[in-house]
Write an enzyme that holds these catalytic residues in place. Structure first.
Site, PDB file in Angstrom:
ATOM      1  N   CYS A  51      -1.492   0.598   7.393  1.00 20.40           N
ATOM      2  CA  CYS A  51      -2.941   0.335   7.499  1.00 20.40           C
ATOM      3  C   CYS A  51      -3.360  -0.889   6.674  1.00 20.40           C
ATOM      4  CB  CYS A  51      -3.742   1.557   7.068  1.00 20.40           C
ATOM      5  SG  CYS A  51      -3.476   3.010   8.112  1.00 20.40           S
ATOM      6  N   ARG A  52      -3.457  -0.713   5.347  1.00 21.64           N
ATOM      7  CA  ARG A  52      -4.063  -1.774   4.524  1.00 21.64           C
ATOM      8  C   ARG A  52      -3.152  -2.979   4.337  1.00 21.64           C
ATOM      9  NH1 ARG A  52      -5.161   2.299  -0.260  1.00 21.64           N
ATOM     10  NH2 ARG A  52      -3.254   3.098   0.688  1.00 21.64           N
ATOM     11  N   SER A  53      -1.911  -2.745   3.910  1.00 23.04           N
ATOM     12  CA  SER A  53      -1.070  -3.919   3.619  1.00 23.04           C
ATOM     13  C   SER A  53      -0.708  -4.718   4.868  1.00 23.04           C
ATOM     14  CB  SER A  53       0.167  -3.553   2.790  1.00 23.04           C
ATOM     15  OG  SER A  53       1.004  -2.639   3.446  1.00 23.04           O
ATOM     16  N   CYS A  93       0.866  -1.186   0.000  1.00 25.90           N
ATOM     17  CA  CYS A  93       0.000   0.000   0.000  1.00 25.90           C
ATOM     18  C   CYS A  93       0.898   1.230   0.000  1.00 25.90           C
ATOM     19  CB  CYS A  93      -0.996  -0.028   1.160  1.00 25.90           C
ATOM     20  SG  CYS A  93      -0.255  -0.023   2.812  1.00 25.90           S
ATOM     21  N   ASP A 137      -8.259   3.905   1.141  1.00 26.07           N
ATOM     22  CA  ASP A 137      -7.264   4.268   2.147  1.00 26.07           C
ATOM     23  C   ASP A 137      -7.997   4.754   3.404  1.00 26.07           C
ATOM     24  OD1 ASP A 137      -5.298   5.339   3.672  1.00 26.07           O
ATOM     25  OD2 ASP A 137      -4.405   6.559   2.082  1.00 26.07           O
ATOM     26  N   ASN A 164       2.300   1.323   4.431  1.00 28.20           N
ATOM     27  CA  ASN A 164       2.569   0.040   5.112  1.00 28.20           C
ATOM     28  C   ASN A 164       2.246   0.110   6.610  1.00 28.20           C
ATOM     29  OD1 ASN A 164       5.373  -2.241   5.706  1.00 28.20           O
ATOM     30  ND2 ASN A 164       3.283  -2.743   5.217  1.00 28.20           N
TER      31      ASN A 164
HETATM   32  P1  4NP Z   1      -1.784   2.748   4.133  1.00 34.80           P
HETATM   33  O1  4NP Z   1      -2.408   4.101   4.733  1.00 34.80           O
HETATM   34  O2  4NP Z   1      -1.216   3.101   2.787  1.00 34.80           O
HETATM   35  O3  4NP Z   1      -2.975   1.840   4.027  1.00 34.80           O
HETATM   36  O4  4NP Z   1      -0.743   2.290   5.128  1.00 34.80           O
HETATM   37  C1  4NP Z   1      -1.701   5.285   4.844  1.00 34.80           C
HETATM   38  C2  4NP Z   1      -0.752   5.408   5.839  1.00 34.80           C
HETATM   39  C3  4NP Z   1      -0.077   6.617   5.988  1.00 34.80           C
HETATM   40  C4  4NP Z   1      -0.356   7.663   5.136  1.00 34.80           C
HETATM   41  C5  4NP Z   1      -1.304   7.521   4.128  1.00 34.80           C
HETATM   42  C6  4NP Z   1      -1.974   6.322   3.984  1.00 34.80           C
HETATM   43  N1  4NP Z   1       0.315   8.897   5.299  1.00 34.80           N
HETATM   44  O5  4NP Z   1      -0.030   9.867   4.598  1.00 34.80           O
HETATM   45  O6  4NP Z   1       1.227   8.993   6.142  1.00 34.80           O
END
Ligand code: 4NP
Length: 141
Positions: free
Chosen positions: A8-10, A3, A113, A6
């Site tokens: 939340c989703r992954s 993602c 997201d 790294n």
């Molecule tokens: P992920 O979510 O891609 O599912 O881990 C996010 C985690 C952090 C951020 C954006 C999305 N960020 O902007 O820091």
């Protein structure tokens, strides 16, 4: 599993697929990474840890890493949560063999997201668990 951050989703997809594969006695190595490096070394987001915990899966020991081109050779499948990150990963691929390993986790749709919308975590978890069960059937043969 890939993602953006790294955290939340992954990590959820990593934890769920590893848990299901282990439960089936499959010798699978599942890992996850982000295309971005802002959270490297951090545990998953508290909300991701909580939603996984609600479903009996502990992802608290994971630590974020940034996708590295060596992962193309280390893994058979590189499954990406949304198109923007899919394009980023494809841009790093250096051969047709590497590109052929990369696809969207949900085949033809994206996992939203949840980072800026906490209400999405349960929905994201559900999407991920359903797809991981399918992946187990498809790839576990
Ligand atoms: P992920 O979510 O891609 O599912 O881990 C996010 C985690 C952090 C951020 C954006 C999305 N960020 O902007 O820091």
């Amino acid at each position: 599993m890939v993602c953006l951050g790294n955290i939340c989703r992954s990590p959820l997809a990593h934890g769920v697929l590893q848990h299901l594969a282990d439960s089936e006695g499959l010798d699978w190595v599942v890992d996850s990474a982000g295309t971005g490096g802002w959270h490297v070394g951090e545990p998953p987001d508290d909300r991701a840890v909580a939603v996984a915990g609600n479903h009996g899966i502990d992802i608290s020991c994971q630590r974020a890493q940034q996708f590295n081109p060596r992962h193309f050779d280390e893994y058979d499948h590189i499954l990406v949560m949304d198109r923007e990150n899919l394009n980023r990963i494809l841009a790093l691929a250096e051969s047709q063999q590497q590109r052929s390993k990369v696809r969207l986790f949900l085949e033809d749709s994206e996992v939203p997201d949840p980072y800026f919308d906490s209400r999405l975590f349960e929905l994201v978890y559900q999407q991920i668990e359903i797809r991981c069960r399918e992946l187990l059937r498809i790839l576990g043969k």
